[in-house]
Design a protein around this motif. Structure first.
Motif, mmCIF file in Angstrom:
data_model
loop_
_atom_site.group_PDB
_atom_site.id
_atom_site.type_symbol
_atom_site.label_atom_id
_atom_site.label_comp_id
_atom_site.label_asym_id
_atom_site.label_seq_id
_atom_site.Cartn_x
_atom_site.Cartn_y
_atom_site.Cartn_z
ATOM 1 N N UNK A 1 0.955 -1.098 0.288
ATOM 2 C CA UNK A 1 -0.060 -0.253 -0.131
ATOM 3 C C UNK A 1 0.903 1.281 0.252
ATOM 4 N N UNK A 2 1.949 1.261 0.872
ATOM 5 C CA UNK A 2 2.954 2.384 0.598
ATOM 6 C C UNK A 2 3.380 2.713 -0.777
ATOM 7 N N UNK A 3 3.836 1.580 -1.476
ATOM 8 C CA UNK A 3 4.477 1.680 -2.754
ATOM 9 C C UNK A 3 3.508 2.115 -3.560
ATOM 10 N N UNK A 4 1.874 2.016 -3.483
ATOM 11 C CA UNK A 4 1.079 2.688 -4.309
ATOM 12 C C UNK A 4 0.590 4.196 -4.049
ATOM 13 N N UNK B 1 9.989 1.488 -1.193
ATOM 14 C CA UNK B 1 9.095 2.462 -1.108
ATOM 15 C C UNK B 1 10.032 3.967 -0.838
ATOM 16 N N UNK B 2 11.244 3.757 -0.008
ATOM 17 C CA UNK B 2 12.141 4.971 0.446
ATOM 18 C C UNK B 2 12.425 5.614 -0.958
ATOM 19 N N UNK B 3 12.910 4.777 -1.970
ATOM 20 C CA UNK B 3 13.643 5.529 -3.185
ATOM 21 C C UNK B 3 11.912 6.142 -3.810
ATOM 22 N N UNK B 4 10.939 5.342 -3.720
ATOM 23 C CA UNK B 4 9.969 6.066 -4.649
ATOM 24 C C UNK B 4 9.549 7.468 -3.817
ATOM 25 N N UNK B 5 9.477 7.473 -2.653
ATOM 26 C CA UNK B 5 9.155 8.762 -1.905
ATOM 27 C C UNK B 5 10.105 9.671 -2.005
ATOM 28 N N UNK C 1 8.811 1.494 12.163
ATOM 29 C CA UNK C 1 9.081 2.654 12.223
ATOM 30 C C UNK C 1 9.251 3.395 10.843
ATOM 31 N N UNK C 2 9.881 2.587 10.011
ATOM 32 C CA UNK C 2 9.839 3.302 8.800
ATOM 33 C C UNK C 2 8.654 3.853 8.275
ATOM 34 N N UNK C 3 7.584 2.823 8.194
ATOM 35 C CA UNK C 3 6.252 3.142 7.803
ATOM 36 C C UNK C 3 5.692 4.396 8.589
ATOM 37 N N UNK C 4 5.809 4.303 10.002
ATOM 38 C CA UNK C 4 5.201 5.356 10.838
ATOM 39 C C UNK C 4 5.878 6.825 10.285
ATOM 40 N N UNK D 1 14.742 5.369 7.759
ATOM 41 C CA UNK D 1 15.653 4.189 7.715
ATOM 42 C C UNK D 1 14.885 2.815 7.320
ATOM 43 N N UNK D 2 14.919 2.486 5.873
ATOM 44 C CA UNK D 2 14.502 1.325 5.556
ATOM 45 C C UNK D 2 14.769 0.073 6.163
ATOM 46 N N UNK D 3 13.984 -1.131 5.882
ATOM 47 C CA UNK D 3 14.622 -2.252 6.258
ATOM 48 C C UNK D 3 15.867 -2.851 5.548
#
Length: 270
Positions: free
Chosen positions: A31-34, A120-124, A77-80, A102-104
């Motif tokens: 969902x975060x990647x969408x 997701x980190x790279x996308x954002x 923590x990354x998602x939050x 800090x992603x996993x």
């Protein structure tokens, strides 16, 4: 025997809890990647549920290894942090907050070649950099970097296209680095301009301080002179009063003696 059955039951419950946590974590990562709308609320609720499940997993007797729990905590923590960054008002603040995420480090499932949180980190990061570049330069980058990352993600799930996915990832990173260098140059130019204006303002303020110090010095000198002249005037006034007093006393004494002599000398009228 009963203790062994109880331990087996607790291990099964723990494994089931961990399995549910992994499933929900995969769902949150997808969902975060969408691309989500502003009224999307499910991801925030899912992340809250993830946090509760993680806390329950930590207090279980037969919990996973500390490295595994640490990796789960890192992803939650990354998602939050990602949700907090999305709620910030400006793209520059979002990009700055994204830098500290800090992603996993380990993929959530065996099918992933690259951790989903890293993707997701790279996308954002690409999206916020594009928005910040549009605000600073007045251009519309139309999400090219994010599209490249999405293509890389889609291809990364296929084992046959691993080399192609890695090359696309390197291309995205190079473009992102180029944008960062441009932004750094522009910010450096703004910093130099600000430094020039600051030095000019500092010079003006320094001259004003010197003028003020000179004025205060002159005021102190004039005050000292005024005090000296006031003391001289006071002494002069005191001297004048003393001479006048003595003159009045002499006149009174002379009149008194004159009256006595006049009475003695002039005969009384009969």
């Amino acid at each position: 025997m009963a203790q062994a059955e109880g331990a087996a039951h607790r291990s099964l419950a723990t494994s089931r809890l961990e399995l549910n946590l992994v499933r929900l974590l995969c769902r949150c990562e997808s969902m975060a990647a969408e691309k989500r709308g502003p009224n999307e609320w499910r991801l925030e609720k899912y992340v809250g549920a993830l946090e509760d499940m993680l806390q329950a997993l930590k207090v279980q007797a037969s919990r996973p290894a500390s490295e595994v729990i640490g990796e789960y905590s890192r992803k939650v923590d990354f998602l939050k942090g990602l949700l907090r960054a999305e709620r910030l008002p400006s793209s520059s603040e979002k990009a700055l907050a994204n830098q500290f995420l800090a992603p996993g480090r380990v993929p959530t499932t065996a099918a992933e070649r690259v951790p989903a949180t890293k993707t997701v980190h790279l996308q954002s990061r690409a999206r916020y950099t594009s928005e910040m570049r549009s605000e600073l330069l007045g251009t519309d980058s139309s999400g090219e970097l994010e599209m490249d990352v999405r293509k890389r993600t889609a291809n990364g799930s296929r084992p046959a296209d691993e080399k192609h996915s890695a090359s696309e990832l390197d291309l995205v990173l190079q473009r992102h680095q180029g944008l960062q260098e441009k932004l750094a140059e522009e910010m450096l130019g703004l910093a130099r301009s600000l430094k020039t204006h600051t030095l000019a303002a500092q010079s003006v303020i320094k001259k004003d301080n010197q003028t003020l110090s000179h004025s205060l010095k002159m005021a102190d000198q004039n005050l000292e002179k005024l005090k000296v002249e006031s003391e001289r005037l006071e002494q002069h006034a005191q001297k004048s009063v003393n001479w006048l007093l003595w003159a009045m006393l002499i006149v009174v004494c002379f009149v008194f003696i004159s009256m006595i002599l006049f009475i003695r000398i002039v005969p009384r009228l009969k």
